[in-house]
Design an enzyme around this catalytic site. Structure first.
Site, PDB file in Angstrom:
ATOM      1  N   GLY D 149       0.826  -1.205   0.000  1.00 21.05           N
ATOM      2  CA  GLY D 149       0.000   0.000   0.000  1.00 21.05           C
ATOM      3  C   GLY D 149       0.860   1.254   0.000  1.00 21.05           C
ATOM      4  N   CYS D 150       0.244   2.346  -0.402  1.00 21.07           N
ATOM      5  CA  CYS D 150       0.991   3.609  -0.519  1.00 21.07           C
ATOM      6  C   CYS D 150       1.405   4.143   0.849  1.00 21.07           C
ATOM      7  CB  CYS D 150       0.173   4.633  -1.291  1.00 21.07           C
ATOM      8  SG  CYS D 150      -1.523   4.861  -0.698  1.00 21.07           S
ATOM      9  N   TYR D 151       0.465   4.233   1.768  1.00 26.25           N
ATOM     10  CA  TYR D 151       0.810   4.706   3.106  1.00 26.25           C
ATOM     11  C   TYR D 151       1.848   3.784   3.761  1.00 26.25           C
ATOM     12  CZ  TYR D 151      -3.176   8.038   3.313  1.00 26.25           C
ATOM     13  OH  TYR D 151      -4.057   9.075   3.124  1.00 26.25           O
ATOM     14  N   SER D 154       5.359   4.407   2.671  1.00 32.98           N
ATOM     15  CA  SER D 154       5.914   5.669   3.172  1.00 32.98           C
ATOM     16  C   SER D 154       6.320   5.573   4.635  1.00 32.98           C
ATOM     17  CB  SER D 154       4.902   6.803   2.977  1.00 32.98           C
ATOM     18  OG  SER D 154       3.858   6.725   3.939  1.00 32.98           O
TER      19      SER D 154
END
Lengths: 335, 335, 335, 335
Positions: D149-151, D154
């Site tokens: 996932g993107c979050y 990060s």
């Protein structure tokens, strides 16, 4: 009718302040100042105000200001603000200081964070921190009120009552704030150039932002113990608005409803604080003097989310609110 | 492998150019220049390029540049660009000039619009205007190519074929353009400060923008008659993209389909022009070298709508396209 | 105290209208309607208004509305608006219609542009077009006022006086307008999804936008000849504001100063029109009821640039202005 | 040449994926799918890709897909993705799953967070979490890779090495993330309507976002102890980019330099992680596959700031990176 001067009238907070005061039935703006010598008409400085007030923005000294005005709002930069306020107070003017100069009680803290000896250190301890929701009773009698910073207001309003009620612990509080770019002022700078901050988010001043000691001072007051928050401001690609997400360890297990009840009790009669169930957006408050707040509980922590308009509740609106209290006008007049 | 220098490497068009050239298999960037003496690393000037090219941005003279590079892209301001290009050409370098210096054929027009005597007037008439879709055949043999302006490319691509086919009249053409803020350059200025141009649209340079004579020159060439357009640029709160809405009187009654057919014929084999049926958004082309165009007929006028990325098809992408043509590489390489 | 109903209270214009009326000393909002049956509290529909008015948004019929209110503002969609207005007028209510239903004089034009037989055709010719700057004298006696469209107000205010003075020709007028996205309404649609219209500009409704006949009608009135403008609206990535760039052929050679003088004469006593020398930004008027206008001359054409807030001067503010005139209140009350 | 299918080709991540793959010398896109039956041309679904790939977006079943493609990228919603992947794997295809379906190891956790029985529970534990910087050695042999996932990407990239080196404590980690709106997908929704989320910041899914268990799982792996983070995502008015501010208690006193040294050591040879000294902006990485990271120390806590493009390093770019590793291509190809 109170005659009003606005010092440092070229900035964004001053523009909002003038706009609000133009609708105030007991206020008459009689002087606008700047530290340059151009003397532009107000409408050239703030095109949105064109035709609304026929005044020049002038480079006036304290004597001239105090002759023209009964109450002075200073939107000057820190240090410059205190320097002229000393003179204005001596001349009998009443003052709302939108700069940071009179917010901290301790001259040493001021020196540490602002890297500058305070020009008027003896007045710091006695000056009221003009957050009406928490220090209202001290405002009416004041000749000078220190208008709070935008970030501090957003963080203190949710946290102070929870600390006072001992619902959260004072240690380890984190405040992660997101602000629109008007908060950085009107001076064109490389990192505020449109194509640099549009479509971008960034953190700045991590652990070193000057609003930190102001938050610490007020939270310490409510926690009855020295408090040092971790404060991280972020720049958001929008004009106005602050959203602060504050994290604090619960002192004992409870749910969000219990925390919301504390906040609702605290602010039940406040005209400008709304405790909401849903997660608020800055859009709900931009253009208003409201601070909307909610709180959640996650893994033993309170997660408070608060929003306000940095130029209104975070600056000009709070200043008018303080002005109303100082003079005994209805607190919500012109707001 | 062609050794490349990029002059004026600190701006936005240069950043895009460097990014594109880093992916070009026949290009090697060997020099980056600025007119200041700081010598920053490229990654400090353009954080997005950090770690991609280990070069400093240096203050180099023409001799140093021509020793290091075979082909020079100049993203310097006008006047400064021509001054060094004269020397670079003398030293044998090939040049793509992204400034306006070699776009106009007539030194008097240059003087009138740029308020400055051209440093190299004799070369103006012979320099190719590097809009490949219209002047491709002249580019391969050139030592110097004048890269077109962003607004002119957006307006010329739809209008030139319609003028050449005599579908529209050359008199009374209006070009109403909307540009993202990166088109105004990287220097921080008061009116480009984020809170000033965010949430705002404004016109600027009405009837006086320096891209006007460039448009007039090319449209006159295709109309075979002197043409003077009314050009109104507007600043739009977005980073990148230009949309030009061009209005031209039909020479005889026809419908949009007839105009679209002319454009489709003209650009049938063009890799970077797309004639579309729907109304295009700048979003369709940002980040690409495409110019998307459509046309409508309203009350006897052609209304052409064209979009491109001002930093790519309007600057750096066109420059790479010209570079490819100059050197005989596939025109679409790295684009 | 005038009792007020706002119909179609869930949209953006209605939100602004409610906000303005809350500050109006002679108005009391007593009913808010929607055509759905959810009956949400106002604060849930418009979070920014939370705590400001304790009313539900209800599905009310004309009888219920006319019992509760003296004056009705309709922000319903066209057709739906006229259907209920017929009943409200019969019941004796006074009405400001923010929809397009009563703007056109000619039922055939309505049918052509709105693709719908008008429910109340006989009243069209007699209903005043509520642009106070041009038709003020007809407003006070009206039971029904048709509130102008946002684009028309922006284009008519600069052009009508120039046409009446015969400074510009009625033939061939082009209006190139740029609007913030709130003008498209509150209903979520694919092309208004944030990532679709953010960082993008696009034209829409080229030659076919429904505000065109409204502009034509008023300009024809001032030109004393049938006028058909070319109108091209564009969607700009911002919340609010319209900038219209209008192009019209000069009837005889003159300079911008002469045109500005006509406009200044026309609007000398208008509280909400500001003729400015510089090029205005939508930012100068957003949040206000002002329309700022300037004009330039380029190649024998007047190029007028006008800006307003589409939700205030283009909708809710104009509606309050009309309300003030209808009831004989000071025209600027609450504005 | 690997034949590629992209499932769920109408979304934003799929658009970026197609764009990247079009530049990949070893990939040929041979099928694009959607679950509707419209069969639009790719250029109508994604106007920016018009003219770049002559394929329809079709409603294809697993059999048709596996006949046309060797490698399948699924950008379908969770649940739908696993259902077809089961069949594709059985048919011998290799798969990069951009949905969340194969990220969690534990079917019970999947059920809890996604409120749905996993269609292929037995494969969860064995499927590699395709974050190459941390699990690269497991990717080459895989038939199926779960794209992160993107979050999570990060947050995990800065925190995992600090946990592994025991520089920070696993208890009490807070991740405060700020994301552009494209992360919410392409479906028009009321709260994603431009005028609702423009000029606004809001928190959502506080303590309940589905990316939480994914972060917990990976951080637990590196901390060797069960970890439960407090994760607060925020919606930022921009298209693309995530900035995560992560707060973690230091296990023993150290300065930022020590933490940066750990991160630099960990990522010294990583092509797509840049450890930077300054505070990064999402603008530094948008349009790239980079994740830029820095860290500060404030009051005994590490404050890590990390930025990436949610559609590239947070989705499509990571997917191509995984594809390259799966097939033994240079990891940076097409990135």
């Amino acid at each position: 009718m109170v005659r009003i001067a606005v010092l440092g009238a070229t900035g964004y907070a001053a523009r909002e302040l003038i706009r609000l005061l133009l609708a105030h039935p007991q206020a008459q703006i009689t002087a606008l100042t700047t530290r340059s010598n151009d003397q532009p008409a107000l409408g050239d400085v703030h095109p949105t105000l064109r035709g609304r007030l026929d005044l020049k923005v002038e480079n006036l000294d304290a004597t001239a200001i105090s002759q023209r005005a009964d109450c002075v709002f200073s939107a000057l930069p820190h240090a410059a603000s205190a320097e002229i306020i000393v003179e204005l107070l001596a001349a009998g003017a009443r003052v709302v200081d939108l700069s940071a100069d009179y917010r901290l009680n301790d001259p040493a803290a001021y020196k540490k964070w602002y890297d500058h000896d305070h020009p008027d250190p003896s007045r710091l301890a006695e000056t009221v921190y003009g957050l009406p929701e928490l220090y209202r009773e001290r405002i009416p009698g004041s000749q000078l009120v220190a208008n709070p910073g935008c970030y501090p207001t957003s963080a203190i309003l949710p946290l102070a009552p929870l600390l006072r009620e001992r619902a959260i612990l004072p240690a380890g509080i984190i405040i992660d704030s997101k602000s629109g770019v008007s908060g950085a002022g009107r001076t064109a700078k490389a990192h505020l150039h449109f194509p640099e901050c549009n479509e971008a988010v960034s953190a700045y001043g991590v652990g070193s932002h000057r609003h930190t000691p102001e938050i610490d001072q007020v939270l310490s007051d409510f926690a009855d113990v020295q408090t040092a928050v971790t404060f991280t401001p972020h720049l958001i690609p929008m004009d106005r608005g602050i959203l602060s997400t504050s994290y604090a360890t619960l002192s004992q297990d409870c749910d969000a409803a219990a925390l919301l009840a504390i906040l609702r009790r605290q602010y039940a009669n406040e005209p400008f604080v709304r405790i909401v169930d849903g997660l608020p957006s800055t859009k709900d408050v931009v253009g208003t003097n409201y601070c909307d707040i909610t709180v959640r509980v996650v893994h033993g922590r309170a997660v408070a989310v608060s929003v306000l308009d940095n130029l209104i509740k975070g600056a000009a609106g709070a200043a008018v609110q303080n002005f109303n209290l100082m003079y005994g006008f209805d607190e919500t007049t012109a707001l």
